[in-house]
Structure formats: structure tokens, C-alpha cells
Design a protein around this motif. Sequence first.
Motif: not given
Length: 244
Positions: A49-52, A39-46, A22-27, A79-81
Motif C-alpha cells: 500500500g506504499a508509493h514509490f 521495478s522490483a522495489v516499486a512492486e514490493a512497496l505497492k 507503511i500504507h500510504g507512505k511515499l518512498f 505523487q510526483i505532483s
Amino acid sequence: MPISDDAVLNDLVEQALSLKSIHGKLFIDTSTVHPSTSSAVAEALKAKGAHFIASPVFGASPVAAAGKLIFAMAGSQDQISRVSPYIQDVMGRQIINMGADVHSSSLLKISGNIFVIGFQELIAEAQVFAEKTGLGTARMEEFIGGMFGPVLESYSKRMTSGAYAPPLDTPPGFAVSLASKDVRHALAIAEEKGCQLPTLETAQNRMTKAREYAGESLDSSSVYGIARLEAGLPFWSENSRQGN
């Protein structure tokens, strides 16, 4: 797939993490969950290599249909931009940029729902007072709209129209089960921080009683039904599902 609570979000993220890459994917999560879950989800995806982006939204279904939601977005500013053009004036009328910490947007959403549930509780009490004193719910609703504007008037209309207990084949605007979950999060955070939310405690108690009395197919404004019962009126109004 609708994300109704923290457990569903965690399950979906676990499924995503099990994929080969999922590297580079944005959730982007637009649901209301506890800040620690975001916070936990963001760390797990990071770590993969994914973004959240945590982006809970403000606004009921009609607001969403009109593309007028408010998005509280937190995460990578790049990613927000990247996604903002697909949201601003398309899906929503405003983006509140909460910075990089996804914890903050979830906290704002829960804080915002203190107002939503609190206003509903206060309006329910005022409308029961109006009915019991003979002032009348129509006059009270006219005053609410004139004094406080269309948003609070719409909360009142959910009660006076009977939408607090809609027909079983009609989904509620803000399901009582979801509202109760949001209030639990707010009360837990308040306890952790050493403050109190007595209005929300009253609303939670009434939502629990409403679910016990009439089941789960209720709107969060079903606090009105219990306020009616406590004042010696029927839970069901003439416009609710068992009153017409």
C-alpha cells in the motif's frame, strides 16, 4: 543512509516492509540502480500500500549544494505532483517526468552516465596526448572550455587539478567504486540488448586498474592516471595526492 548500490536499496526496502504498516507512505529513491531493481522495489512497496518514485539525479556534489540537480522522476503522477514543489527550484533546476514506469528513470540515469564516463575517458586521452606532444594541458583545457563549455571543462579540471586522486581525507566528487557499478549496469544492459559500448569498456578497464594501483579513494576521472601510466608518465600528477 546513503544508497550506494542495489544491495543497499534492497536492504532498506526489506526493513521498511518489515514495519507494521507503511500504507500510504511515499518512498523516493535518488540513487543509481539497475532498472529491474527499481521495478522490483516499486512492486514490493505497492503490495504493502506504499508509493514509490524512482528519481535518480544528475549532478555532482557542488551541483547538489547549489540546488541545481536534474531529477529524472518516474512513478505515480499524483505523487510526483505532490513532491515537485519541494524539488523544482529548491533542490534541482529541472524535473524530467519519465511517466509511470519506474524502470524508465533508472534507465535514463544509466544512459546519462554513458556520457559522463565516456566524456571523462575521452578528455583523459586528450590531456595525455596534449602532455606527450608538448601542446600542454593548460591550452587543451582552455580549448575544451571554449569549444564545449563549462561542464566538460570541469571534467578536465578534475584531472589537471589532481582531483582524480584527491588527498585521503578529501572525498572524491564521483567515487570510482560507484562509477564502476554504474558502468557494469550499462554494459550488462547493452549486452542484453545486443549493442556495444566500447568507450565504456575502456573506461571500466582503466578504473579497475586505477583501483588496483592506488586504492579506492579515487574519483571516476582516475582513468586519467592509468592513461598517463600507459603513455609512460607517472600515475600521479604534480597536483594529485602523491605528487605534491
